[in-house]
Write a protein that holds these residues in place. Structure first.
Motif, PDB file in Angstrom:
ATOM      1  N   GLU A   1       0.826  -1.201   0.000  1.00 43.88           N
ATOM      2  CA  GLU A   1       0.000   0.000   0.000  1.00 43.88           C
ATOM      3  C   GLU A   1       0.858   1.248   0.000  1.00 43.88           C
ATOM      4  OE1 GLU A   1      -2.941   0.116   3.063  1.00 43.88           O
ATOM      5  OE2 GLU A   1      -3.592  -1.933   2.680  1.00 43.88           O
ATOM      6  N   LEU A   2       0.308   2.263  -0.627  1.00 41.48           N
ATOM      7  CA  LEU A   2       0.903   3.594  -0.600  1.00 41.48           C
ATOM      8  C   LEU A   2      -0.266   4.568  -0.515  1.00 41.48           C
ATOM      9  CD1 LEU A   2       3.808   4.992  -2.583  1.00 41.48           C
ATOM     10  CD2 LEU A   2       1.646   6.205  -2.686  1.00 41.48           C
ATOM     11  N   LYS A   3      -0.196   5.485   0.419  1.00 44.40           N
ATOM     12  CA  LYS A   3      -1.282   6.437   0.633  1.00 44.40           C
ATOM     13  C   LYS A   3      -0.711   7.845   0.644  1.00 44.40           C
ATOM     14  CE  LYS A   3      -4.353   4.994   3.337  1.00 44.40           C
ATOM     15  NZ  LYS A   3      -5.368   4.575   4.286  1.00 44.40           N
ATOM     16  N   ALA A   4      -1.415   8.776  -0.039  1.00 47.80           N
ATOM     17  CA  ALA A   4      -0.945  10.156  -0.119  1.00 47.80           C
ATOM     18  C   ALA A   4      -2.104  11.135   0.034  1.00 47.80           C
ATOM     19  CB  ALA A   4      -0.254  10.402  -1.458  1.00 47.80           C
ATOM     20  N   ARG A   5      -1.799  12.248   0.668  1.00 45.81           N
ATOM     21  CA  ARG A   5      -2.753  13.356   0.773  1.00 45.81           C
ATOM     22  C   ARG A   5      -2.677  14.148  -0.527  1.00 45.81           C
ATOM     23  NH1 ARG A   5      -5.405  15.966   4.648  1.00 45.81           N
ATOM     24  NH2 ARG A   5      -4.463  14.787   6.342  1.00 45.81           N
ATOM     25  N   LEU A   6      -3.838  14.535  -1.056  1.00 40.79           N
ATOM     26  CA  LEU A   6      -3.891  15.350  -2.268  1.00 40.79           C
ATOM     27  C   LEU A   6      -4.228  16.783  -1.889  1.00 40.79           C
ATOM     28  CD1 LEU A   6      -5.811  12.879  -4.609  1.00 40.79           C
ATOM     29  CD2 LEU A   6      -3.347  13.241  -4.429  1.00 40.79           C
ATOM     30  N   ASN A   7      -3.711  17.711  -2.647  1.00 38.71           N
ATOM     31  CA  ASN A   7      -3.945  19.131  -2.364  1.00 38.71           C
ATOM     32  C   ASN A   7      -5.289  19.570  -2.924  1.00 38.71           C
ATOM     33  OD1 ASN A   7      -1.503  19.442  -1.025  1.00 38.71           O
ATOM     34  ND2 ASN A   7      -0.411  19.760  -2.954  1.00 38.71           N
ATOM     35  N   GLY A   8      -6.327  19.392  -2.133  1.00 38.02           N
ATOM     36  CA  GLY A   8      -7.654  19.891  -2.460  1.00 38.02           C
ATOM     37  C   GLY A   8      -8.297  19.268  -3.677  1.00 38.02           C
ATOM     38  N   GLU A   9      -9.363  19.903  -4.118  1.00 38.58           N
ATOM     39  CA  GLU A   9     -10.167  19.411  -5.243  1.00 38.58           C
ATOM     40  C   GLU A   9      -9.356  19.361  -6.531  1.00 38.58           C
ATOM     41  OE1 GLU A   9     -13.331  17.815  -7.191  1.00 38.58           O
ATOM     42  OE2 GLU A   9     -13.323  18.244  -5.048  1.00 38.58           O
ATOM     43  N   ASN A  10      -8.484  20.353  -6.765  1.00 36.77           N
ATOM     44  CA  ASN A  10      -7.692  20.358  -7.997  1.00 36.77           C
ATOM     45  C   ASN A  10      -6.739  19.173  -8.066  1.00 36.77           C
ATOM     46  OD1 ASN A  10      -8.928  22.685  -8.915  1.00 36.77           O
ATOM     47  ND2 ASN A  10      -7.342  24.035  -8.112  1.00 36.77           N
ATOM     48  N   GLY A  11      -6.066  18.880  -6.969  1.00 39.05           N
ATOM     49  CA  GLY A  11      -5.173  17.729  -6.945  1.00 39.05           C
ATOM     50  C   GLY A  11      -5.926  16.424  -7.143  1.00 39.05           C
ATOM     51  N   TYR A  12      -7.112  16.354  -6.567  1.00 36.62           N
ATOM     52  CA  TYR A  12      -7.970  15.176  -6.711  1.00 36.62           C
ATOM     53  C   TYR A  12      -8.426  15.027  -8.163  1.00 36.62           C
ATOM     54  CZ  TYR A  12     -12.071  12.172  -5.969  1.00 36.62           C
ATOM     55  OH  TYR A  12     -12.999  11.173  -6.037  1.00 36.62           O
TER      56      TYR A  12
ATOM     57  N   HIS B   1      -7.390   3.921  -5.479  1.00 39.78           N
ATOM     58  CA  HIS B   1      -8.484   4.524  -4.715  1.00 39.78           C
ATOM     59  C   HIS B   1      -8.282   6.031  -4.679  1.00 39.78           C
ATOM     60  CE1 HIS B   1      -8.354   0.589  -2.165  1.00 39.78           C
ATOM     61  NE2 HIS B   1      -8.984   0.406  -3.310  1.00 39.78           N
ATOM     62  N   LEU B   2      -9.260   6.763  -5.137  1.00 39.52           N
ATOM     63  CA  LEU B   2      -9.286   8.214  -4.980  1.00 39.52           C
ATOM     64  C   LEU B   2     -10.397   8.485  -3.989  1.00 39.52           C
ATOM     65  CD1 LEU B   2      -8.476   8.671  -8.617  1.00 39.52           C
ATOM     66  CD2 LEU B   2      -7.376  10.058  -6.875  1.00 39.52           C
ATOM     67  N   ASP B   3     -10.014   8.913  -2.797  1.00 43.01           N
ATOM     68  CA  ASP B   3     -10.936   9.011  -1.670  1.00 43.01           C
ATOM     69  C   ASP B   3     -11.212  10.450  -1.264  1.00 43.01           C
ATOM     70  OD1 ASP B   3     -10.984   6.216  -1.475  1.00 43.01           O
ATOM     71  OD2 ASP B   3      -9.366   6.161  -0.010  1.00 43.01           O
ATOM     72  N   VAL B   4     -12.470  10.691  -0.931  1.00 39.96           N
ATOM     73  CA  VAL B   4     -12.869  11.932  -0.278  1.00 39.96           C
ATOM     74  C   VAL B   4     -13.346  11.509   1.106  1.00 39.96           C
ATOM     75  CG1 VAL B   4     -14.375  13.947  -0.314  1.00 39.96           C
ATOM     76  CG2 VAL B   4     -13.546  12.971  -2.476  1.00 39.96           C
ATOM     77  N   VAL B   5     -12.581  11.871   2.131  1.00 34.85           N
ATOM     78  CA  VAL B   5     -12.858  11.445   3.496  1.00 34.85           C
ATOM     79  C   VAL B   5     -13.466  12.625   4.261  1.00 34.85           C
ATOM     80  CG1 VAL B   5     -11.893  10.447   5.611  1.00 34.85           C
ATOM     81  CG2 VAL B   5     -10.909   9.844   3.386  1.00 34.85           C
TER      82      VAL B   5
ATOM     83  N   SER C   1     -14.386  15.255   6.783  1.00 38.00           N
ATOM     84  CA  SER C   1     -13.613  15.988   7.799  1.00 38.00           C
ATOM     85  C   SER C   1     -12.097  15.898   7.621  1.00 38.00           C
ATOM     86  CB  SER C   1     -13.971  15.524   9.221  1.00 38.00           C
ATOM     87  OG  SER C   1     -15.341  15.724   9.469  1.00 38.00           O
ATOM     88  N   LEU C   2     -11.626  15.245   6.554  1.00 39.30           N
ATOM     89  CA  LEU C   2     -10.173  15.126   6.334  1.00 39.30           C
ATOM     90  C   LEU C   2      -9.705  15.672   4.996  1.00 39.30           C
ATOM     91  CD1 LEU C   2      -8.988  11.664   7.706  1.00 39.30           C
ATOM     92  CD2 LEU C   2      -8.568  13.927   8.642  1.00 39.30           C
ATOM     93  N   GLY C   3     -10.451  15.397   3.923  1.00 37.86           N
ATOM     94  CA  GLY C   3     -10.033  15.888   2.618  1.00 37.86           C
ATOM     95  C   GLY C   3      -9.911  14.814   1.555  1.00 37.86           C
ATOM     96  N   HIS C   4      -8.987  15.055   0.609  1.00 40.69           N
ATOM     97  CA  HIS C   4      -8.823  14.234  -0.591  1.00 40.69           C
ATOM     98  C   HIS C   4      -7.529  13.423  -0.506  1.00 40.69           C
ATOM     99  CE1 HIS C   4     -11.443  17.583  -1.739  1.00 40.69           C
ATOM    100  NE2 HIS C   4     -11.975  16.746  -2.604  1.00 40.69           N
ATOM    101  N   PHE C   5      -7.626  12.145  -0.927  1.00 39.48           N
ATOM    102  CA  PHE C   5      -6.489  11.238  -0.809  1.00 39.48           C
ATOM    103  C   PHE C   5      -6.418  10.298  -2.006  1.00 39.48           C
ATOM    104  CE2 PHE C   5      -7.925  12.481   3.326  1.00 39.48           C
ATOM    105  CZ  PHE C   5      -6.766  12.784   4.009  1.00 39.48           C
ATOM    106  N   LEU C   6      -5.244   9.733  -2.187  1.00 39.31           N
ATOM    107  CA  LEU C   6      -5.024   8.706  -3.196  1.00 39.31           C
ATOM    108  C   LEU C   6      -4.352   7.527  -2.503  1.00 39.31           C
ATOM    109  CD1 LEU C   6      -4.409   8.406  -6.634  1.00 39.31           C
ATOM    110  CD2 LEU C   6      -2.207   8.242  -5.534  1.00 39.31           C
ATOM    111  N   GLU C   7      -4.803   6.333  -2.843  1.00 45.99           N
ATOM    112  CA  GLU C   7      -4.203   5.127  -2.257  1.00 45.99           C
ATOM    113  C   GLU C   7      -4.010   4.097  -3.358  1.00 45.99           C
ATOM    114  OE1 GLU C   7      -5.126   2.611   1.676  1.00 45.99           O
ATOM    115  OE2 GLU C   7      -6.731   2.524   0.205  1.00 45.99           O
TER     116      GLU C   7
END
Length: 181
Positions: free
Chosen positions: A15-26, A126-130, A132-138
């Motif tokens: 697994e690799l998980k990363a925080r994305l910078n807001g809606e644009n990064g997502y 996985h492109l996640d919108v969590v 209370s946390l934001g946008h992520f990629l896994e």
């Protein structure tokens, strides 16, 4: 016969998980995933309930349109590609199981997310919108029995490059860890 968990089917992925910078990064990463896979992805709404566990993590994942899942997993909390060993059990009565586990081991936390799932070869994107946390990629690189950890890490590193993920954006733990900070 069950003997100390050794007869349970265990699965492995990197697994690799990363925080994305807001809606644009997502949105940028969604476009990359669509181009890479030639698909629009599958939208999945998930509600995860994490329980107190003496080893690893234990969560109940509520799903729509299919059985919910009880998932036990263990992985190190380091940035970058890491091995995850997990077991899953389909659950047809998740509310009852949640009540039983809540009363016996206690709830660590809950989170809601919307996941956009893409499949590329042996990697689940996985492109996640969590909430209370934001946008992520896994990335979850599902390992075959004969594949090594290093082979899975190499695939995850290639995906990291394709999706333009920087080391600074990598996460060490799970979403629940971030939510409980």
């Amino acid at each position: 016969m069950y003997k100390n968990g050794s007869d349970l089917e265990k699965h492995r992925n990197v697994e690799l998980k990363a925080r994305l910078n807001g809606e644009n990064g997502y949105t940028h990463r969604v476009a990359i995933a669509k181009q890479l896979t030639g698909s629009e992805g599958i939208t999945i709404t998930q509600k995860d309930v994490f329980f107190n566990a003496t080893t690893g993590r234990l969560k109940l994942r509520y799903l729509q349109d299919k059985p919910s899942e009880l998932i036990s997993y263990d992985r190190t909390d380091v940035a970058g590609p890491k091995l995850s060993i997990y077991s899953k059990l389909d659950v047809t009565e998740p509310a009852l199981l949640e009540q039983i586990l809540s009363e016996t081991v206690g709830v660590r936390g809950r989170l809601n997310k919307t996941r956009l799932l893409f499949l590329h070869e042996q990697t689940r994107i996985h492109l996640d919108v969590v909430e209370s946390l934001g946008h992520f990629l896994e990335f979850e690189v599902v390992l075959t029995p004969d594949q090594s950890l290093e082979q899975g890490q190499a695939i995850a590193d290639k995906m990291k490059e394709l999706f333009e993920i920087s080391d600074a954006d990598l996460m060490t733990g799970a979403y629940i860890d971030e939510l409980l900070k």
